[in-house]
Design an enzyme around this catalytic site. Structure first.
Site, mmCIF file in Angstrom:
data_model
loop_
_atom_site.group_PDB
_atom_site.id
_atom_site.type_symbol
_atom_site.label_atom_id
_atom_site.label_comp_id
_atom_site.label_asym_id
_atom_site.label_seq_id
_atom_site.Cartn_x
_atom_site.Cartn_y
_atom_site.Cartn_z
ATOM 1 N N ALA A 58 0.859 -1.189 0.000
ATOM 2 C CA ALA A 58 0.000 0.000 0.000
ATOM 3 C C ALA A 58 0.890 1.231 0.000
ATOM 4 O O ALA A 58 2.015 1.200 0.512
ATOM 5 C CB ALA A 58 -0.919 0.021 1.220
ATOM 6 N N VAL A 60 0.661 3.822 1.803
ATOM 7 C CA VAL A 60 0.905 4.337 3.147
ATOM 8 C C VAL A 60 1.837 3.467 3.990
ATOM 9 O O VAL A 60 2.255 3.879 5.064
ATOM 10 C CB VAL A 60 -0.416 4.539 3.934
ATOM 11 C CG1 VAL A 60 -1.227 5.661 3.340
ATOM 12 C CG2 VAL A 60 -1.214 3.249 4.013
ATOM 13 N N TYR A 61 2.173 2.274 3.532
ATOM 14 C CA TYR A 61 3.071 1.423 4.319
ATOM 15 C C TYR A 61 4.464 2.056 4.341
ATOM 16 O O TYR A 61 5.154 2.118 3.321
ATOM 17 C CB TYR A 61 3.142 0.012 3.744
ATOM 18 C CG TYR A 61 1.864 -0.790 3.856
ATOM 19 C CD1 TYR A 61 0.813 -0.383 4.682
ATOM 20 C CD2 TYR A 61 1.694 -1.960 3.134
ATOM 21 C CE1 TYR A 61 -0.362 -1.116 4.784
ATOM 22 C CE2 TYR A 61 0.522 -2.708 3.228
ATOM 23 C CZ TYR A 61 -0.497 -2.275 4.045
ATOM 24 O OH TYR A 61 -1.665 -3.008 4.144
ATOM 25 N N SER A 62 4.845 2.526 5.522
ATOM 26 C CA SER A 62 6.104 3.261 5.700
ATOM 27 C C SER A 62 6.226 4.397 4.681
ATOM 28 O O SER A 62 7.313 4.704 4.185
ATOM 29 C CB SER A 62 7.310 2.322 5.611
ATOM 30 O OG SER A 62 7.285 1.390 6.651
ATOM 31 N N HIS A 63 5.082 5.015 4.398
ATOM 32 C CA HIS A 63 4.992 6.189 3.523
ATOM 33 C C HIS A 63 5.711 5.967 2.199
ATOM 34 O O HIS A 63 6.516 6.794 1.758
ATOM 35 C CB HIS A 63 5.559 7.420 4.230
ATOM 36 C CG HIS A 63 4.967 8.714 3.731
ATOM 37 N ND1 HIS A 63 3.691 9.129 4.031
ATOM 38 C CD2 HIS A 63 5.474 9.678 2.930
ATOM 39 C CE1 HIS A 63 3.446 10.287 3.456
ATOM 40 N NE2 HIS A 63 4.508 10.637 2.770
#
Length: 328
Positions: A58, A60-63
């Site tokens: 995704a 948003v996973y660790s931006h």
């Protein structure tokens, strides 16, 4: 070594492995994550070697770091053999239009994900959550555009009410937008609320199901004890999600899983994953191992067979409810 199995994603023609590799652990973030790019890439390579062709990340996973690591791991691999999935919705910037499911955010983030993944197309693009502030028609129109332009092959959704998902499917049908191929719900042997919410919709509409948190944040691994202290470094030491699973009902479920594992000479991890694999509505649980050993143990769940009686033993301590009733 266990031979990987494959199945269709819902009623689509897409073949995916019976396990999907969840990539939330990759990147710099919480203490329980891998926080090691080289080891993360090595783990992805081992998953591919084991026959897992389905990777889920995704933006948003660790931006964005998770997507970048996945991109590095698949570089040089035959792209046609991979099914790469990512998601959109969460906050990617503290500015107007920095999150949500507006046409602008979806199209901007699709381009950003493609760049981080180092690929020309996304096999499965999923809305991470429902957006109350954006008409579903706008979201579907944007997703449809991505499919028509070849940047996305299939679309999916995650974590919403049955009404919301049914509404989205209905709008797709009457407006002739691309239809959601799969749903990504929270689902495992102690979190069964979706049996009273999304799963009947998925079953009735031919939608594939790729459950997240199939081991309940590590609770179902059996590494925690009912009255024991949590070891430093384990997820439940700092993560409330796992801590919330420490309820009397859930311990009773885990007791049955442990007993069945002992009887079969296997592990609670493999019994818990096998329970999901035995559910006809489930396509591919999303596993999130932090080591190659954990990955290999999970894949071996394909060899574990559960009887109807054993399934009932795991399920009998709990009755699914919607909305979620167990978090206290």
């Amino acid at each position: 070594m266990t031979e990987m199995e494959y199945t269709k994603l819902g009623t689509a023609g897409l073949d995916v492995s019976r396990f999907c590799l969840g990539c939330m652990n990759f990147g710099s973030g919480a203490e329980w994550m891998m926080n090691d790019e080289e080891a993360s890439i090595e783990l992805i390579h081992r998953a591919l070697d084991l026959g897992i062709n389905f990777l889920d990340t995704a933006n948003v996973y660790s931006h964005g770091e998770s997507e970048e690591i996945v991109g590095k791991a698949i570089e040089g691999r035959n792209r046609d053999e991979l099914v790469v999935a990512t998601k959109v919705f969460g906050e990617m910037g503290d500015y107007p239009n920095g999150q949500g499911l507006s046409r602008k955010h979806i199209l901007d983030q699709a381009e950003a994900s493609l760049e981080r993944l180092g690929t020309d197309y996304i096999d499965l693009y999923q809305i991470h959550r429902w957006d109350d502030e954006t008409p579903i028609e706008e979201t579907l129109s944007a997703l449809n555009h991505l499919v028509e332009t070849g940047k996305v092959r299939y679309i999916g959704a995650s974590t919403m009410t049955a009404y919301q998902f049914t509404k989205a499917l209905y709008k797709s049908d009457i407006e002739e937008y691309e239809r959601f191929t799969c749903m990504q719900p929270e689902y495992n042997a102690v979190d069964r609320h979706e049996e009273a919410n999304l799963l009947p919709v998925c079953e009735g509409e031919g939608v594939g199901v790729i459950p997240w948190s199939p081991l309940a944040g590590g609770f179902l691994t059996g590494k925690y004890e009912r009255d024991g202290d949590v070891e430093e470094g384990l997820r439940a030491d700092t993560d409330e999600y796992t801590q919330e699973r420490f309820t009397d009902e859930n311990w009773t479920v885990l007791d049955e899983i442990r007993a069945i594992a002992d009887e079969k000479g296997t592990s609670p991890v493999q019994v818990s994953l096998s329970w999901l694999l035995h559910k006809p509505v489930v396509t591919a649980p999303i596993i999130g191992p932090r080591s190659i050993d954990h990955l290999e143990q999970s894949v071996e769940a394909l060899d574990v067979r559960l009887t109807d009686t054993e399934m009932e033993r795991i399920e009998s301590p709990k009755t699914p409810h919607w909305p979620v009733a167990h978090k206290n």
